[in-house]
Design a protein around this motif. Sequence first.
Motif, mmCIF file in Angstrom:
data_model
loop_
_atom_site.group_PDB
_atom_site.id
_atom_site.type_symbol
_atom_site.label_atom_id
_atom_site.label_comp_id
_atom_site.label_asym_id
_atom_site.label_seq_id
_atom_site.Cartn_x
_atom_site.Cartn_y
_atom_site.Cartn_z
ATOM 1 N N ALA A 106 0.851 -1.189 0.000
ATOM 2 C CA ALA A 106 0.000 0.000 0.000
ATOM 3 C C ALA A 106 0.887 1.239 0.000
ATOM 4 C CB ALA A 106 -0.896 0.002 1.235
ATOM 5 N N ALA A 107 0.660 2.128 -0.954
ATOM 6 C CA ALA A 107 1.485 3.335 -1.036
ATOM 7 C C ALA A 107 0.798 4.364 -1.919
ATOM 8 C CB ALA A 107 2.869 3.004 -1.620
ATOM 9 N N ALA A 108 1.315 5.588 -1.866
ATOM 10 C CA ALA A 108 0.796 6.646 -2.725
ATOM 11 C C ALA A 108 1.190 6.381 -4.173
ATOM 12 C CB ALA A 108 1.342 7.999 -2.269
ATOM 13 N N SER A 109 0.290 6.679 -5.074
ATOM 14 C CA SER A 109 0.617 6.600 -6.500
ATOM 15 C C SER A 109 -0.364 7.484 -7.258
ATOM 16 C CB SER A 109 0.535 5.154 -7.007
ATOM 17 O OG SER A 109 -0.800 4.705 -6.988
ATOM 18 N N ARG A 110 -0.245 7.511 -8.544
ATOM 19 C CA ARG A 110 -1.152 8.326 -9.342
ATOM 20 C C ARG A 110 -1.871 7.443 -10.362
ATOM 21 N NH1 ARG A 110 -0.541 13.359 -7.979
ATOM 22 N NH2 ARG A 110 -1.851 14.138 -9.660
ATOM 23 N N ALA A 111 -3.088 7.838 -10.700
ATOM 24 C CA ALA A 111 -3.868 7.047 -11.652
ATOM 25 C C ALA A 111 -4.619 7.973 -12.595
ATOM 26 C CB ALA A 111 -4.857 6.155 -10.904
ATOM 27 N N MET A 112 -4.817 7.475 -13.798
ATOM 28 C CA MET A 112 -5.555 8.259 -14.802
ATOM 29 C C MET A 112 -7.014 7.810 -14.782
ATOM 30 S SD MET A 112 -2.925 8.654 -17.985
ATOM 31 C CE MET A 112 -2.697 6.900 -18.246
ATOM 32 N N LEU A 113 -7.731 8.272 -13.768
ATOM 33 C CA LEU A 113 -9.128 7.857 -13.634
ATOM 34 C C LEU A 113 -9.961 8.344 -14.807
ATOM 35 C CD1 LEU A 113 -9.667 8.648 -9.824
ATOM 36 C CD2 LEU A 113 -9.096 6.451 -10.856
ATOM 37 N N ARG A 114 -9.641 9.543 -15.291
ATOM 38 C CA ARG A 114 -10.427 10.120 -16.383
ATOM 39 C C ARG A 114 -9.902 9.710 -17.747
ATOM 40 N NH1 ARG A 114 -10.884 16.107 -13.641
ATOM 41 N NH2 ARG A 114 -13.018 15.944 -12.917
ATOM 42 N N GLY A 115 -8.765 9.018 -17.759
ATOM 43 C CA GLY A 115 -8.224 8.539 -19.022
ATOM 44 C C GLY A 115 -7.063 9.380 -19.501
ATOM 45 N N PRO A 116 -6.337 8.862 -20.503
ATOM 46 C CA PRO A 116 -5.187 9.592 -21.035
ATOM 47 C C PRO A 116 -5.616 10.959 -21.574
ATOM 48 C CG PRO A 116 -5.319 7.369 -21.938
ATOM 49 C CD PRO A 116 -6.581 7.610 -21.190
ATOM 50 N N GLY A 117 -4.754 11.932 -21.415
ATOM 51 C CA GLY A 117 -5.062 13.274 -21.905
ATOM 52 C C GLY A 117 -5.827 14.109 -20.907
ATOM 53 N N GLU A 118 -6.246 13.498 -19.810
ATOM 54 C CA GLU A 118 -6.942 14.223 -18.754
ATOM 55 C C GLU A 118 -6.016 14.283 -17.538
ATOM 56 O OE1 GLU A 118 -10.022 15.505 -18.960
ATOM 57 O OE2 GLU A 118 -10.330 14.823 -21.015
ATOM 58 N N PRO A 119 -6.240 15.237 -16.633
ATOM 59 C CA PRO A 119 -5.395 15.301 -15.434
ATOM 60 C C PRO A 119 -5.504 14.015 -14.624
ATOM 61 C CG PRO A 119 -6.839 17.229 -15.590
ATOM 62 C CD PRO A 119 -7.268 16.279 -16.662
ATOM 63 N N ASP A 120 -4.358 13.540 -14.130
ATOM 64 C CA ASP A 120 -4.397 12.326 -13.308
ATOM 65 C C ASP A 120 -4.643 12.694 -11.849
ATOM 66 O OD1 ASP A 120 -1.968 13.395 -12.712
ATOM 67 O OD2 ASP A 120 -0.816 11.554 -12.992
ATOM 68 N N THR A 121 -4.736 11.670 -11.009
ATOM 69 C CA THR A 121 -5.208 11.859 -9.641
ATOM 70 C C THR A 121 -4.249 11.187 -8.665
ATOM 71 O OG1 THR A 121 -7.459 11.744 -10.501
ATOM 72 C CG2 THR A 121 -7.203 11.558 -8.111
ATOM 73 N N GLY A 122 -3.866 11.897 -7.634
ATOM 74 C CA GLY A 122 -3.054 11.307 -6.576
ATOM 75 C C GLY A 122 -3.912 10.433 -5.683
ATOM 76 N N LEU A 123 -3.554 9.160 -5.552
ATOM 77 C CA LEU A 123 -4.334 8.200 -4.775
ATOM 78 C C LEU A 123 -3.427 7.456 -3.816
ATOM 79 C CD1 LEU A 123 -6.395 6.531 -7.667
ATOM 80 C CD2 LEU A 123 -7.191 8.319 -6.124
ATOM 81 N N TRP A 124 -4.033 6.624 -2.978
ATOM 82 C CA TRP A 124 -3.309 5.578 -2.261
ATOM 83 C C TRP A 124 -3.788 4.254 -2.853
ATOM 84 C CZ3 TRP A 124 -3.845 7.244 3.622
ATOM 85 C CH2 TRP A 124 -3.057 8.392 3.832
ATOM 86 N N THR A 125 -2.864 3.423 -3.277
ATOM 87 C CA THR A 125 -3.256 2.203 -3.987
ATOM 88 C C THR A 125 -2.442 1.009 -3.485
ATOM 89 O OG1 THR A 125 -1.617 2.544 -5.722
ATOM 90 C CG2 THR A 125 -3.803 3.473 -6.101
ATOM 91 N N TYR A 126 -2.890 -0.169 -3.876
ATOM 92 C CA TYR A 126 -2.100 -1.386 -3.702
ATOM 93 C C TYR A 126 -1.297 -1.620 -4.981
ATOM 94 C CZ TYR A 126 -5.181 -2.285 0.288
ATOM 95 O OH TYR A 126 -5.873 -2.187 1.465
ATOM 96 N N ASP A 127 -0.004 -1.744 -4.807
ATOM 97 C CA ASP A 127 0.910 -2.044 -5.917
ATOM 98 C C ASP A 127 0.818 -1.030 -7.053
ATOM 99 O OD1 ASP A 127 1.582 -4.171 -4.360
ATOM 100 O OD2 ASP A 127 1.181 -5.710 -5.865
#
Lengths: 479, 146
Positions: A43-64
């Motif tokens: 479990a650690a901080a990471s970023r994800a493209m929830l809205r998809g490529p070309g959109e701003p990504d989001t700082g999350l806490w995720t597994y792996d």
Amino acid sequence: MGDFDIGAVTRRGFLASGVGATFAAGAPARAEGRSLQSLTLTAAASRAMLRGPGEPDTGLWTYDGVEPGPLIRLRQGRPARIEVNNGLPEETTVHWHGVRVPNAMDGVPGLTQPPIPPGGRFTYEFTPPDAGTFWYHSHDDGLVQIGRGLVGPLIVEEATAVAVDRDLPWMFGDWRLRADGELAAGFGNMMEDAMAGHVGGLVTLNGRAEAVQPVRAGERVRIRLINGALARMMALRFEGHRPLVVAFDGQPCEPFEPADGRLTLGPAMRIDVVLDMTGTTGRRYRVVDDFYDGLAYVAATLAYSPEVATSPARPREPVVLPPNPLPAPDLASAERRDIVIQGGMMGGGGMMGLGGMGGKATPGLGGGAVWAINGMSMTGDGAAGMAPLMTFKRGRSVVLTLKNRTAWWHPMHLHGHSFRVLTRNGVAVPHRQWQDTVLLAPRDAVECAFVADNPGDWMLHCHVMNHQVSGLMTVLRVA
Amino acid sequence: MMKSIRTAATLAFAAFAPAALAAPTHAILWKNPQCSCCEAYAAYMKAHGFDIALKPTNDLTQISAKAGVPADMEGCHTMFIDGYAFDGLVPADIVRKVLAERPQIAGVTLPGMPTGAPGMPGTKAGPLKIYAFTKDGRPPFVYAVE
């Protein structure tokens, strides 16, 4: 990538990139004569493209580093060992939601284990008794940690494969994002806690908004619907298709088609459906969520490829899942107890309706707890020394009547057991529904039966996380 | 239960509707899709000569935050009229007072859902304090007491 490997599709919204690594069953180790399934989660901080490529990504806490966490596939009846490393700035635990694990592996901080400190590690070891669709999530600072993305799908595979062409886990998430893509500050406030909880405005399927599921005409798929949201209820309709419900919360039921075609899932609930792809090649079909009046939206899209499935023609018999080894409660001799859910806005008899609560909670804003079970509010995520509300002798059959005396919906989750839902508002519940999380509409009363066969102190709580942390939680002891 | 509350509220407030009014004042009211007191409140406002457009949303927190409502003073819904935000179950005469006086504020709020407020069943446990808030950093202050 397992079932999610749909080739080189990279268009925005397609499901391929939203899901990370899949842990297939069993690294080739051996233990006690059966293969051991061993894996690690961090479990650690990471970023994800929830809205998809070309959109701003989001700082999350995720597994792996992936949202949702990696798909874990275990084999029924085989021991598993899952090492969890905590790369977060705060303590954490992992709860294997719906898996009937030994109490010490249940992941409730304080109550079943010491929380994992930052930089620390805990190894969960259990043998999943039931095949089905489950999930895993943080159970410490759950409103924040689930809200930031610490969730993932967990599938326990049947000993013999079920006759479908593809197996598609669909894990939904719900996010409240700012315009710059980051999570909006705060996961709750007194109003939200006392009303419907932190419902967001962006729904993702396997970590991606506006998800598109490629399908082929003629194939039969098993879709494992998992509501991994903090608070959002869903009611899904597959336009142009007739989903057959085959399991609730991982437990097989008598297969049936919902009369209105709606599949209702509160947070933490799962429904397995078998879907024959009877649509037209090249066409698209919407999966609409219309739970909230006036706020229907497209939760996913089925996109038919121009080709017909190449799988051999075979008789389309109904899919019946093999039963899990659930003990049958003896209703005649069962111990019967009421679980009364109280509080919240418009609770009746006052602003919050929390009458006679003792010193802990004050009716009204600013009082801390805003919900209660049987007049008592346990807040937070679990703690050492929580006194059980009820104690059941091990092996005893139990019938709990959950009574929702509030104006709000509550998905009520019991740890360590699955229960059969007997009646709702006095009417027998059909299709042999076993669940670990049962959804109560406002004023609903639901009877649930189970054998209290798993020793330990078990949480019973609402899975609208705002409700849990503000009082809708209790402990049942099996001893 | 909820329906009966709403019906009762509608009837009760209809009896007090002003006999004659100018063109109704237009309002947009953002509400939680599952909250029924907002509908009772809307009926009350309609009876007081307001033309209410009800809009369900799951994002009340962001809507009220953007309107300047202090996070710990949120009401159960947010209504916009003529550039002002009215958060929670603000009585109609206070709404009229704001619209007539046009003070230098972003809006007013009645925090929580106190019994006896418009749209809520029961009788008042005490005076309703309606707070004014701004977007310029000034702390909220009591605008009216009912």
